[in-house]
Design a protein around this motif. Structure first.
Motif, PDB file in Angstrom:
ATOM      1  N   PHE A  24       0.828  -1.201   0.000  1.00 24.71           N
ATOM      2  CA  PHE A  24       0.000   0.000   0.000  1.00 24.71           C
ATOM      3  C   PHE A  24       0.868   1.259   0.000  1.00 24.71           C
ATOM      4  N   GLN A  25       1.923   1.280   0.802  1.00 27.14           N
ATOM      5  CA  GLN A  25       2.801   2.460   0.848  1.00 27.14           C
ATOM      6  C   GLN A  25       3.446   2.729  -0.509  1.00 27.14           C
ATOM      7  N   LEU A  26       3.877   1.671  -1.188  1.00 27.65           N
ATOM      8  CA  LEU A  26       4.474   1.830  -2.517  1.00 27.65           C
ATOM      9  C   LEU A  26       3.449   2.420  -3.480  1.00 27.65           C
ATOM     10  N   ILE A  27       2.251   1.865  -3.498  1.00 27.83           N
ATOM     11  CA  ILE A  27       1.196   2.366  -4.386  1.00 27.83           C
ATOM     12  C   ILE A  27       0.854   3.805  -4.034  1.00 27.83           C
ATOM     13  N   ASP A  28       0.694   4.082  -2.748  1.00 23.31           N
ATOM     14  CA  ASP A  28       0.301   5.423  -2.314  1.00 23.31           C
ATOM     15  C   ASP A  28       1.373   6.456  -2.665  1.00 23.31           C
ATOM     16  N   ASN A  29       2.638   6.088  -2.497  1.00 25.04           N
ATOM     17  CA  ASN A  29       3.730   7.013  -2.808  1.00 25.04           C
ATOM     18  C   ASN A  29       3.886   7.253  -4.309  1.00 25.04           C
ATOM     19  N   CYS A  30       3.415   6.311  -5.124  1.00 20.70           N
ATOM     20  CA  CYS A  30       3.561   6.409  -6.588  1.00 20.70           C
ATOM     21  C   CYS A  30       2.205   6.583  -7.272  1.00 20.70           C
ATOM     22  N   ARG A  31       1.210   6.936  -6.500  1.00 22.43           N
ATOM     23  CA  ARG A  31      -0.174   6.940  -6.986  1.00 22.43           C
ATOM     24  C   ARG A  31      -0.343   7.687  -8.310  1.00 22.43           C
ATOM     25  N   GLU A  32       0.151   8.883  -8.391  1.00 22.91           N
ATOM     26  CA  GLU A  32      -0.038   9.667  -9.615  1.00 22.91           C
ATOM     27  C   GLU A  32       0.693   9.034 -10.797  1.00 22.91           C
ATOM     28  N   TYR A  33       1.897   8.572 -10.563  1.00 18.66           N
ATOM     29  CA  TYR A  33       2.689   7.932 -11.610  1.00 18.66           C
ATOM     30  C   TYR A  33       2.002   6.662 -12.117  1.00 18.66           C
ATOM     31  N   LEU A  34       1.561   5.796 -11.206  1.00 14.26           N
ATOM     32  CA  LEU A  34       0.941   4.531 -11.581  1.00 14.26           C
ATOM     33  C   LEU A  34      -0.433   4.724 -12.214  1.00 14.26           C
ATOM     34  N   ARG A  35      -1.129   5.765 -11.803  1.00 16.40           N
ATOM     35  CA  ARG A  35      -2.496   5.988 -12.267  1.00 16.40           C
ATOM     36  C   ARG A  35      -2.570   6.218 -13.770  1.00 16.40           C
ATOM     37  N   GLU A  36      -1.490   6.677 -14.379  1.00 14.06           N
ATOM     38  CA  GLU A  36      -1.523   6.952 -15.814  1.00 14.06           C
ATOM     39  C   GLU A  36      -1.888   5.708 -16.633  1.00 14.06           C
ATOM     40  N   TRP A  37      -1.440   4.511 -16.174  1.00 15.53           N
ATOM     41  CA  TRP A  37      -1.657   3.300 -16.969  1.00 15.53           C
ATOM     42  C   TRP A  37      -2.362   2.179 -16.236  1.00 15.53           C
ATOM     43  N   LEU A  38      -2.649   2.330 -14.954  1.00 20.62           N
ATOM     44  CA  LEU A  38      -3.288   1.261 -14.187  1.00 20.62           C
ATOM     45  C   LEU A  38      -4.663   1.709 -13.695  1.00 20.62           C
ATOM     46  N   GLY A  39      -5.684   1.025 -14.139  1.00 15.77           N
ATOM     47  CA  GLY A  39      -7.052   1.430 -13.844  1.00 15.77           C
ATOM     48  C   GLY A  39      -7.563   1.100 -12.462  1.00 15.77           C
ATOM     49  N   TRP A  40      -6.783   0.417 -11.649  1.00 19.86           N
ATOM     50  CA  TRP A  40      -7.248  -0.003 -10.321  1.00 19.86           C
ATOM     51  C   TRP A  40      -6.707   0.871  -9.186  1.00 19.86           C
ATOM     52  N   ILE A  41      -5.888   1.842  -9.495  1.00 22.74           N
ATOM     53  CA  ILE A  41      -5.219   2.649  -8.457  1.00 22.74           C
ATOM     54  C   ILE A  41      -6.219   3.350  -7.538  1.00 22.74           C
ATOM     55  N   ASP A  42      -7.257   3.970  -8.085  1.00 16.04           N
ATOM     56  CA  ASP A  42      -8.217   4.698  -7.246  1.00 16.04           C
ATOM     57  C   ASP A  42      -8.972   3.770  -6.302  1.00 16.04           C
ATOM     58  N   GLY A  43      -9.048   2.483  -6.623  1.00 12.25           N
ATOM     59  CA  GLY A  43      -9.720   1.519  -5.753  1.00 12.25           C
ATOM     60  C   GLY A  43      -8.848   1.022  -4.617  1.00 12.25           C
ATOM     61  N   THR A  44      -7.578   1.421  -4.620  1.00 11.23           N
ATOM     62  CA  THR A  44      -6.655   1.031  -3.545  1.00 11.23           C
ATOM     63  C   THR A  44      -6.514   2.230  -2.616  1.00 11.23           C
ATOM     64  N   LYS A  45      -7.355   2.251  -1.582  1.00  9.80           N
ATOM     65  CA  LYS A  45      -7.441   3.423  -0.695  1.00  9.80           C
ATOM     66  C   LYS A  45      -6.742   3.239   0.641  1.00  9.80           C
ATOM     67  N   ASN A  46      -6.451   1.973   1.014  1.00  8.07           N
ATOM     68  CA  ASN A  46      -5.859   1.717   2.327  1.00  8.07           C
ATOM     69  C   ASN A  46      -5.200   0.339   2.341  1.00  8.07           C
ATOM     70  N   VAL A  47      -4.581   0.009   3.460  1.00  2.00           N
ATOM     71  CA  VAL A  47      -3.886  -1.269   3.594  1.00  2.00           C
ATOM     72  C   VAL A  47      -4.853  -2.438   3.439  1.00  2.00           C
ATOM     73  N   TYR A  48      -6.072  -2.276   3.911  1.00  2.00           N
ATOM     74  CA  TYR A  48      -7.076  -3.330   3.781  1.00  2.00           C
ATOM     75  C   TYR A  48      -7.281  -3.705   2.310  1.00  2.00           C
ATOM     76  N   ASP A  49      -7.332  -2.699   1.432  1.00  2.00           N
ATOM     77  CA  ASP A  49      -7.509  -2.975  -0.003  1.00  2.00           C
ATOM     78  C   ASP A  49      -6.335  -3.788  -0.541  1.00  2.00           C
ATOM     79  N   SER A  50      -5.136  -3.457  -0.123  1.00  2.00           N
ATOM     80  CA  SER A  50      -3.967  -4.223  -0.556  1.00  2.00           C
ATOM     81  C   SER A  50      -4.019  -5.641  -0.010  1.00  2.00           C
ATOM     82  N   LYS A  51      -4.471  -5.787   1.215  1.00  2.00           N
ATOM     83  CA  LYS A  51      -4.590  -7.119   1.829  1.00  2.00           C
ATOM     84  C   LYS A  51      -5.610  -7.960   1.062  1.00  2.00           C
ATOM     85  N   GLN A  52      -6.718  -7.362   0.672  1.00  2.00           N
ATOM     86  CA  GLN A  52      -7.742  -8.084  -0.083  1.00  2.00           C
ATOM     87  C   GLN A  52      -7.206  -8.499  -1.454  1.00  2.00           C
ATOM     88  N   PHE A  53      -6.435  -7.614  -2.083  1.00  2.00           N
ATOM     89  CA  PHE A  53      -5.822  -7.942  -3.368  1.00  2.00           C
ATOM     90  C   PHE A  53      -4.903  -9.151  -3.206  1.00  2.00           C
TER      91      PHE A  53
END
Length: 184
Positions: A24-53
């Motif tokens: 989650f920290q990696l995704i959150d720190n790179c959110r804008e960069y990753l969002r350009e090509w990955l459609g699931w970024i906005d659905g990853t809002k917290n550690v729980y979302d990463s755990k579910q993934f």
């Protein structure tokens, strides 16, 4: 659990729930960069979302429907790679990957993709590996092009990214075309 040491810098391992915070920290720190090509970024809002993934990835692994691996660079989670899906009848695996922007330019993803291709052909007995990347995602497309994949076509408006469709380029590689000894 699946763990594969590529070299002294990179290890691939099956993600487990204890990796959720770091993911989650990696995704959150790179959110804008990753969002350009990955459609699931906005659905990853917290550690729980990463755990579910991660739980979903483990289930797919146990059911032999997918293989999602964390890419660890010097012990830190740098990104994710794996087979998003398998077609066992036709022995096809579809590779997907992403890397945090602070890990770009180190050859990490190329080495990880080579390892996953080798595993797919040599250990899983796949005959074909596919990669799809957005037409304008030149960094992602450079990897299959560098590794000898054949560009097989363009899938018009093949993926929805937040507010628009993007075209995808389809790449394919056959086991008979792969030389794991070429060393990149």
């Amino acid at each position: 659990m699946f763990t594969f040491e590529i070299d002294e810098e990179i290890t691939l391992k099956l993600l487990n729930e204890s990796d959720a915070e770091e993911m989650f920290q990696l995704i959150d720190n790179c959110r804008e960069y990753l969002r350009e090509w990955l459609g699931w970024i906005d659905g990853t809002k917290n550690v729980y979302d990463s755990k579910q993934f991660i739980k979903g990835c483990i289930r797919l692994y146990e059911e032999r429907q997918g293989l999602t691996l964390g890419i660890f660079f010097h012990g830190k989670l740098a990104g994710v790679i794996g087979f998003n899906s398998f077609d066992w009848t036709n022995r096809i695996g579809v590779i997907g990957y992403w890397l945090g922007n602070q890990f770009q330019g180190e050859g990490i993803m190329t080495r990880a993709v080579i390892a996953v291709i080798d595993y797919g052909f040599q250990q899983l007995g796949l005959n074909r590996i596919e990669i799809r990347a957005a037409y304008e995602n030149y960094k992602s497309r450079a990897i299959p092009e560098r590794l000898g994949f054949m560009q097989e076509g363009q899938i018009r408006q093949g993926e929805w990214l937040y507010d628009h469709f993007v075209d995808l380029i389809q790449y394919g590689l056959l086991a008979s075309e792969w030389d794991s000894e070429r060393g990149f």
